[in-house]
Design an enzyme around this catalytic site. Structure first.
Site, PDB file in Angstrom:
ATOM      1  N   THR A   1       4.269 -14.155  -9.060  1.00 45.08           N
ATOM      2  CA  THR A   1       3.801 -15.497  -9.425  1.00 45.08           C
ATOM      3  C   THR A   1       4.969 -16.478  -9.527  1.00 45.08           C
ATOM      4  OG1 THR A   1       3.837 -14.873 -11.774  1.00 45.08           O
ATOM      5  CG2 THR A   1       1.733 -14.670 -10.605  1.00 45.08           C
TER       6      THR A   1
ATOM      7  N   PHE B   1      -4.144 -12.109  -9.059  1.00 44.72           N
ATOM      8  CA  PHE B   1      -5.579 -11.998  -8.800  1.00 44.72           C
ATOM      9  C   PHE B   1      -6.436 -12.129 -10.058  1.00 44.72           C
ATOM     10  CE2 PHE B   1      -3.420  -9.795  -5.381  1.00 44.72           C
ATOM     11  CZ  PHE B   1      -3.987 -10.406  -4.280  1.00 44.72           C
TER      12      PHE B   1
ATOM     13  N   TRP C   1      -9.066 -14.285  -8.077  1.00 46.30           N
ATOM     14  CA  TRP C   1     -10.427 -13.847  -8.380  1.00 46.30           C
ATOM     15  C   TRP C   1     -10.947 -14.449  -9.682  1.00 46.30           C
ATOM     16  CZ3 TRP C   1      -8.454  -8.417  -6.878  1.00 46.30           C
ATOM     17  CH2 TRP C   1      -8.462  -8.310  -5.482  1.00 46.30           C
TER      18      TRP C   1
ATOM     19  N   GLN D   1       1.875  -2.264  -5.396  1.00 45.39           N
ATOM     20  CA  GLN D   1       0.544  -2.589  -4.892  1.00 45.39           C
ATOM     21  C   GLN D   1       0.556  -3.901  -4.108  1.00 45.39           C
ATOM     22  OE1 GLN D   1      -2.548  -2.199  -8.008  1.00 45.39           O
ATOM     23  NE2 GLN D   1      -0.941  -1.370  -9.317  1.00 45.39           N
TER      24      GLN D   1
ATOM     25  N   HIS E   1      -0.694  -0.603  -0.594  1.00 48.65           N
ATOM     26  CA  HIS E   1      -1.770  -1.413  -0.020  1.00 48.65           C
ATOM     27  C   HIS E   1      -1.356  -2.122   1.259  1.00 48.65           C
ATOM     28  CE1 HIS E   1      -3.548  -1.617  -4.360  1.00 48.65           C
ATOM     29  NE2 HIS E   1      -3.688  -0.438  -3.798  1.00 48.65           N
TER      30      HIS E   1
ATOM     31  N   CYS F   1       2.617   1.878  14.683  1.00 46.81           N
ATOM     32  CA  CYS F   1       2.041   2.551  15.839  1.00 46.81           C
ATOM     33  C   CYS F   1       1.284   3.785  15.361  1.00 46.81           C
ATOM     34  CB  CYS F   1       3.132   2.963  16.826  1.00 46.81           C
ATOM     35  SG  CYS F   1       2.517   3.953  18.214  1.00 46.81           S
TER      36      CYS F   1
ATOM     37  N   CYS G   1       3.756  -0.501  21.131  1.00 47.20           N
ATOM     38  CA  CYS G   1       4.963   0.187  20.664  1.00 47.20           C
ATOM     39  C   CYS G   1       5.964   0.307  21.806  1.00 47.20           C
ATOM     40  CB  CYS G   1       4.591   1.567  20.131  1.00 47.20           C
ATOM     41  SG  CYS G   1       5.991   2.523  19.510  1.00 47.20           S
TER      42      CYS G   1
ATOM     43  N   CYS H   1       6.340   4.573  24.345  1.00 49.12           N
ATOM     44  CA  CYS H   1       5.119   5.116  23.744  1.00 49.12           C
ATOM     45  C   CYS H   1       3.906   4.255  24.085  1.00 49.12           C
ATOM     46  CB  CYS H   1       5.305   5.209  22.231  1.00 49.12           C
ATOM     47  SG  CYS H   1       3.814   5.551  21.293  1.00 49.12           S
TER      48      CYS H   1
ATOM     49  N   GLY I   1       3.790  -6.307 -14.301  1.00 48.82           N
ATOM     50  CA  GLY I   1       2.880  -7.282 -13.737  1.00 48.82           C
ATOM     51  C   GLY I   1       1.647  -6.711 -13.077  1.00 48.82           C
TER      52      GLY I   1
END
Length: 334
Positions: free
Chosen positions: A57, A64, A71, A113, A133, A141, A166, A177, A214
Site C-alpha cells: 500500500t 483488498f 473488495w 501472496q 499466486h 513455458c 519459449c 523449445c 500485511g
C-alpha cells in the site's frame, strides 16, 4: 494495479471479511514489541517471512480487505483509489528491508501472496522466494518450465497463453523449445504452483520463526502456512493493522504500519535499509554478509507484562538455503 488484477478474476462470492477496524499499538508498546521481534530474529536459526497486500500500500497499490481495499470498496458500491501502475510502482521500505535481511543472513525464505512483482523487482533472490499466486511480470513455458521475467506486465491472467513462444534450446544444436508461454497469475479455483508451494511448505515446517507482514491470513492454503512453524515448536509473529485469522496462535502480535515496524526492526538489528536503484532481478542468492556483532541496546520501555515471549539460545545456527530456479530474464519482444 491491484484494481485491474481483481477485476480480471472470475466472480467469487466468498472474499473473506473485509473492512475490519484497524488497531494501532501505542508508540511505547510498538517499540517494545518490535524489540521483542528483533530478539526473536537474532536468536532464530531459520526465519521465514510471509507477505500480503498490506506491504504494497505504501507503494501506491491498494490492498483488498483494508478500510479502503479493493473488495471493501466494492462491497460499499464505491470505486477504489489507486496511485500508480504495476510498472511504475516502487518497492516500499518493507520490500527493501527484506532484501537486506536476506543479504545479512537474517531471513531464510520469503513466501508471498502478492502478484505485483515488487519482491522480484526489488532484487530479492528468486531462489529464496515463493510467489504462491503468481507474478504479473512473469510468464512460464509449460513444456520446459522456464520462466521469463518481463519489464512490463505480461497482459493476461488465469494461466492463459500470452502469444509468445519459449526460446530455450532443447539441446545443443537443436531448435528452440517453442512452448506456448503462459502467465502465472492464478484465478480463484486454480491450484497453487507445485514448486512454490513445496518450497514454501518446507521452509515453513523447518523454520523456528515465521513472521507475517500485511496479510489477514484468510486465503487458504497460503494463510495456513505459518501454522506449520507453530506445529513444529517454532514461533509465530503477526504484523497487521487488522485482526487476522490466526491471532490466537501468535506468540507476538504487532499492530502498526509495516513500513514503520520494519524501520524500527532494522534499527534494532543495526542494519540500514538500502535505496532502490530501479528494477533488478536476482536469480540466485549471494553468500550472506557478516552480521552486526550484537543487537542495539534494549530501550528502557516496560509494559507491565503486556508482551510475553520465550526465546531459544541459538544465535550461531546455520541459515537455510534453497536450490536455484531456472529463470530467463529479458524484455518482452515488441
Amino acid at each position: 494495479m491491484s484494481v485491474n488484477y481483481a477485476a480480471g478474476l472470475s466472480p467469487y462470492a466468498d472474499k473473506g471479511k473485509c473492512g475490519l477496524p484497524e488497531i494501532f499499538d501505542p508508540p511505547e508498546e510498538l517499540e517494545r514489541k518490535v524489540w521483542e521481534l528483533a530478539r526473536l530474529m537474532w536468536q532464530s536459526s531459520s526465519v521465514v517471512f510471509h507477505t500480503g497486500a498490506g506491504i504494497s500500500t505504501a507503494s501506491g497499490i491498494p490492498d483488498f480487505r483494508g478500510p479502503h481495499g479493493v473488495w471493501t470498496m466494492e462491497e460499499r458500491g464505491l470505486a477504489p483509489k489507486f496511485d500508480t501502475t504495476f510498472e511504475n510502482a516502487r518497492p516500499s521500505k518493507t520490500h527493501m528491508a527484506l532484501v537486506q535481511l536476506e543479504r545479512m543472513g537474517f531471513l531464510s525464505f520469503l513466501v508471498s501472496q502478492n502478484v505485483d512483482g515488487l519482491h522480484v523487482r526489488s532484487g530479492f533472490p528468486r531462489d529464496k522466494l515463493a510467489e504462491l499466486h503468481g507474478n504479473m511480470f512473469v510468464e512460464e513455458c509449460p513444456k520446459c518450465k522456464t520462466q521469463y521475467v518481463r519489464d512490463t506486465v505480461v497482459g493476461t491472467m488465469g494461466l492463459k497463453a500470452t502469444g509468445r513462444l519459449c526460446t530455450v534450446a532443447k539441446t545443443r544444436g537443436l531448435r528452440a523449445c517453442r512452448g506456448e508461454l503462459r502467465d502465472t497469475i492464478l484465478d480463484w479455483e486454480d491450484s497453487l504452483p507445485d514448486r512454490d508451494l513445496m518450497l514454501a511448505d518446507e521452509a515453513s515446517r523447518t523454520a523456528d520463526l515465521s513472521v507475517t507482514l500485511g496479510t489477514s491470513l484468510q486465503i487458504r492454503p497460503s494463510g495456513n502456512l505459518p501454522l506449520a512453524t507453530k506445529r513444529r515448536g517454532g514461533r509465530l509473529v503477526i504484523v497487521n493493522l487488522q485482526p487476522t485469522k490466526h491471532d490466537r496462535q501468535a506468540d507476538l502480535r504487532i499492530h502498526g504500519y509495516v513500513d514503520e515496524v520494519m524501520c524500527r526492526l532494522m534499527k534494532h538489528l543495526g542494519l540500514e535499509i538500502p535505496a532502490w536503484d530501479g528494477p533488478c532481478v536476482l536469480d540466485k542468492a549471494l553468500p550472506p554478509l557478516p552480521r552486526p556483532v550484537a543487537l542495539k541496546a534494549e530501550p528502557p520501555v516496560h509494559l507491565n507484562g503486556a508482551v510475553h515471549v520465550s526465546y531459544k539460545s541459538k544465535p550461531n545456527s546455520p541459515i537455510l538455503h534453497r536450490p536455484p530456479k531456472r529463470v530467463k530474464t529479458e524484455a518482452a519482444p515488441s
